[in-house]
Design an enzyme around this catalytic site. Structure first.
Site, PDB file in Angstrom:
ATOM      1  N   ASP A  72       4.750   2.782  -4.038  1.00 27.47           N
ATOM      2  CA  ASP A  72       5.012   1.798  -5.087  1.00 27.47           C
ATOM      3  C   ASP A  72       5.165   0.397  -4.496  1.00 27.47           C
ATOM      4  O   ASP A  72       4.664  -0.580  -5.065  1.00 27.47           O
ATOM      5  CB  ASP A  72       6.270   2.164  -5.878  1.00 27.47           C
ATOM      6  CG  ASP A  72       6.068   3.348  -6.807  1.00 27.47           C
ATOM      7  OD1 ASP A  72       4.907   3.791  -6.981  1.00 27.47           O
ATOM      8  OD2 ASP A  72       7.071   3.828  -7.364  1.00 27.47           O
ATOM      9  N   GLU A  98      -4.501   3.491  -7.738  1.00 25.27           N
ATOM     10  CA  GLU A  98      -4.580   2.453  -6.706  1.00 25.27           C
ATOM     11  C   GLU A  98      -5.841   1.623  -6.879  1.00 25.27           C
ATOM     12  O   GLU A  98      -6.378   1.075  -5.934  1.00 25.27           O
ATOM     13  CB  GLU A  98      -4.516   3.065  -5.296  1.00 25.27           C
ATOM     14  CG  GLU A  98      -5.705   3.883  -4.899  1.00 25.27           C
ATOM     15  CD  GLU A  98      -5.606   5.360  -5.238  1.00 25.27           C
ATOM     16  OE1 GLU A  98      -6.465   6.109  -4.773  1.00 25.27           O
ATOM     17  OE2 GLU A  98      -4.687   5.778  -5.972  1.00 25.27           O
TER      18      GLU A  98
END
Length: 173
Positions: A72, A98
């Site tokens: 994160d 991502e």
């Protein structure tokens, strides 16, 4: 409870609906909407429109070896770096795990590699929190003419991204 007549409450709901909760960037819904509106605008004006898809290389290793908290943190930093690297008229959005998308108005096909390289370097230029070194692959596509298809541009940029991955990652195609 939200009062129906409260404009601030509606604005907050809209912000939540169009933002990625982790990075604060626009989400896929906002990206798709902007891409569609830019495609119409550029088609009407005869201007080119570029789309880039940026994907972190080997990101699964970050989560597997360092935990999802570290993952994160990396995504937050990627969001910050991409937003900082974007031109004023470009929209950077988190469109998947991502994966980030960039709508690039006035991007000409002859110049498309440059914006893609700018985005790739923003990620691979320096280490991430915890000393992690990551790279990104970028797919770029540009459309021009009187009938630009935003969804088609995104699909073509995604195909270019996968070519970049197959060609060894850490590159722009």
């Amino acid at each position: 409870s939200i009062a129906i007549g409260n404009n601030r409450a509606w604005e907050e709901l809209e912000r939540q609906a169009l933002s990625d909760p982790l990075t604060g960037l626009p989400n896929r819904r906002a990206f798709d909407g902007r891409l569609a509106s830019e495609a119409l605008r550029c088609s009407r004006r005869g201007e080119p429109l570029g789309v880039a898809v940026v994907d972190l290389d080997e990101f699964k290793v970050v989560n597997d070896e360092h935990g999802h908290g570290a993952g994160d943190e990396v995504l937050l930093e990627v969001a910050r770096r991409l937003a900082a690297a974007a031109r004023g008229d470009e929209l950077v959005a988190r469109i998947g795990g991502e994966e980030f998308g960039v709508v690039m108005p006035a991007c000409r096909s002859a110049d498309a590699w440059g914006p893609g390289e700018r985005l790739r370097r923003a990620i691979g230029g320096e280490a991430f929190p915890g000393g992690l070194v990551l790279t990104a692959s970028v797919g770029v596509c540009v459309g021009a003419g009187s009938a630009i298809d935003g969804a088609g541009l995104l699909e073509a940029a995604d195909r270019a991204l996968y070519r970049a991955k197959r060609q060894g990652r850490d590159r722009v195609v």
